[in-house]
Design an enzyme around this catalytic site. Sequence first.
Site, PDB file in Angstrom:
ATOM      1  N   PHE A 126     -21.089   9.953 -30.756  1.00 21.66           N
ATOM      2  CA  PHE A 126     -19.913  10.692 -30.293  1.00 21.66           C
ATOM      3  C   PHE A 126     -20.068  12.142 -30.727  1.00 21.66           C
ATOM      4  O   PHE A 126     -20.249  12.424 -31.911  1.00 21.66           O
ATOM      5  CB  PHE A 126     -18.611  10.107 -30.864  1.00 21.66           C
ATOM      6  CG  PHE A 126     -17.401  10.809 -30.309  1.00 21.66           C
ATOM      7  CD1 PHE A 126     -16.927  10.500 -29.035  1.00 21.66           C
ATOM      8  CD2 PHE A 126     -16.761  11.815 -31.017  1.00 21.66           C
ATOM      9  CE1 PHE A 126     -15.837  11.183 -28.493  1.00 21.66           C
ATOM     10  CE2 PHE A 126     -15.679  12.499 -30.488  1.00 21.66           C
ATOM     11  CZ  PHE A 126     -15.210  12.181 -29.217  1.00 21.66           C
ATOM     12  N   ASP A 211     -25.352  16.323 -36.361  1.00 25.56           N
ATOM     13  CA  ASP A 211     -23.902  16.419 -36.164  1.00 25.56           C
ATOM     14  C   ASP A 211     -23.222  15.840 -37.404  1.00 25.56           C
ATOM     15  O   ASP A 211     -23.167  14.620 -37.588  1.00 25.56           O
ATOM     16  CB  ASP A 211     -23.505  15.650 -34.889  1.00 25.56           C
ATOM     17  CG  ASP A 211     -21.996  15.646 -34.663  1.00 25.56           C
ATOM     18  OD1 ASP A 211     -21.242  15.944 -35.602  1.00 25.56           O
ATOM     19  OD2 ASP A 211     -21.569  15.307 -33.537  1.00 25.56           O
ATOM     20  N   LYS A 241     -13.893  18.851 -38.983  1.00 25.36           N
ATOM     21  CA  LYS A 241     -12.970  17.940 -39.676  1.00 25.36           C
ATOM     22  C   LYS A 241     -12.571  18.351 -41.099  1.00 25.36           C
ATOM     23  O   LYS A 241     -11.610  19.059 -41.297  1.00 25.36           O
ATOM     24  CB  LYS A 241     -13.563  16.529 -39.670  1.00 25.36           C
ATOM     25  CG  LYS A 241     -13.531  15.893 -38.268  1.00 25.36           C
ATOM     26  CD  LYS A 241     -13.883  14.453 -38.318  1.00 25.36           C
ATOM     27  CE  LYS A 241     -13.866  13.779 -36.968  1.00 25.36           C
ATOM     28  NZ  LYS A 241     -12.539  13.463 -36.450  1.00 25.36           N
TER      29      LYS A 241
HETATM   30  C1  LIG Z   1     -19.556  13.035 -35.084  1.00 20.65           C
HETATM   31  C2  LIG Z   1     -18.499  13.774 -34.338  1.00 20.65           C
HETATM   32  N1  LIG Z   1     -18.857  14.833 -33.601  1.00 20.65           N
HETATM   33  C3  LIG Z   1     -17.954  15.544 -32.912  1.00 20.65           C
HETATM   34  C4  LIG Z   1     -16.625  15.196 -32.922  1.00 20.65           C
HETATM   35  C5  LIG Z   1     -15.625  16.019 -32.138  1.00 20.65           C
HETATM   36  O1  LIG Z   1     -14.836  16.736 -33.038  1.00 20.65           O
HETATM   37  P1  LIG Z   1     -13.436  17.382 -32.553  1.00 20.65           P
HETATM   38  O2  LIG Z   1     -12.529  16.249 -32.265  1.00 20.65           O
HETATM   39  O3  LIG Z   1     -13.002  18.220 -33.724  1.00 20.65           O
HETATM   40  O4  LIG Z   1     -13.725  18.197 -31.347  1.00 20.65           O
HETATM   41  C6  LIG Z   1     -16.203  14.093 -33.667  1.00 20.65           C
HETATM   42  C7  LIG Z   1     -14.794  13.671 -33.670  1.00 20.65           C
HETATM   43  O5  LIG Z   1     -14.452  12.571 -33.991  1.00 20.65           O
HETATM   44  C8  LIG Z   1     -17.174  13.359 -34.399  1.00 20.65           C
HETATM   45  O6  LIG Z   1     -16.836  12.303 -35.125  1.00 20.65           O
END
Ligand SMILES: Cc1ncc(COP(=O)(O)O)c(C=O)c1O
Length: 387
Positions: A126, A211, A241
């Site tokens: 994700f 990520d 986050k």
């Molecule tokens: C691993 C990862 N990357 C990207 C995101 C996207 O982040 P945002 O919701 O702040 O756009 C998330 C959100 O859960 C995530 O867990």
Amino acid sequence: MEKKTSHLFPTYARWSLHIEYGEGSYLYSKDGKKYLDFVSGIAVCNLGHRHHAVESAVSEQMQKYWHLSNLFPISLQEEVAEILTSHSDTDLAFFCNSGAEANEAAIKLARKYTKRHKIITFEKSFHGRTFATMSATGQAKIHDGYGPLLPEFVYLPLNDSDALEATMNTEVAAVMVEIVQGEGGVVVAQDEFLQKLAALCQQNGTLLIVDEVQTGIGRTGTAFAYQHVPHLSPDIITSAKGIANGLPLGVMLGKMNLAEAFGPGSHGSTFGGNPLSLAAAKASLEIIFNDAFLQTVSEKGCYLRDELKKHVYTIPFVKDIRGKGLMIGIACEVDVSSVIVELQQQGLLALTAGPNVIRLLPPLTISQQEMDEAVTIITDVLNNYCV
Ligand SMILES: Cc1ncc(COP(=O)(O)O)c(C=O)c1O
């Protein structure tokens, strides 16, 4: 009685919990109930709710200015960039407002720097909800209805070195990977796989993007989760986050050589690097990026996993207890959505990661007594769950 209609798009399946305020590891609802919060705003409030140091830093910044724009040099951006780069193998930071924006920046930078198009990501990954990050996400349910997606994303099975070796070549701009897949089920990428991946990236002139939107900022017991893996040195790290403990901030960190592709006018964001968020980030990082603090996160993670193993592994439908630090998944053979509701009724907030995994993301400041309280509730609820 007249039915109350909402004026919000129904994009979220919301819980019917109306929160009045939060303090430390607990949330308090308007009807007077107290909830032990093992969600932390989805890995955001790493220091718990309304941490006093973060609150004071933001209040102090509010007395100076709230927003200037990136037309101005902003010293807090430099200070936070210094903290982040000195705790990772990177040199430069680009600030934005969310995880998706951090990954969006990484995808744009990778294409521009390498002059290649293809990006490898992994099944069940994700990476966000913007067009590029949705296209990077290896989950059909996230793509549903939005096609055609951005081209040239390839999804490979995680931890499958053969598939990786067969796909990597000098046309691949970047590989984007989560060290622990969060939304995908708290699935840990294996060290040997990540080392193979790094070696293949190096051989092919491909950028390695890690990520760390969910795993970063101390969540797994190191500043960034990739630091658990010996000799791994990503070209780009994205995070968001937990970085500002509840204020919106995202960041893309990268090595010095990448600067040439991201000159003035190449990328930007009006709110990116907002001073209030940066004040919160500076105060949070000064607490979290400290060896003694990170050590406590590792120890708490081991304690919580061991206690869960002791108490719930014996339940036949519990298949695995996994994760790193305070990012823990209880993988079950059943759909866990009703378990989450029952946990709530017993005073514990937890979330799912896919249909079968209970995901626990307590604040990094959680106490042993609070962990024991959570284990008791989880054990009772799982023992009483009727398959
Ligand atoms: C691993 C990862 N990357 C990207 C995101 C996207 O982040 P945002 O919701 O702040 O756009 C998330 C959100 O859960 C995530 O867990």
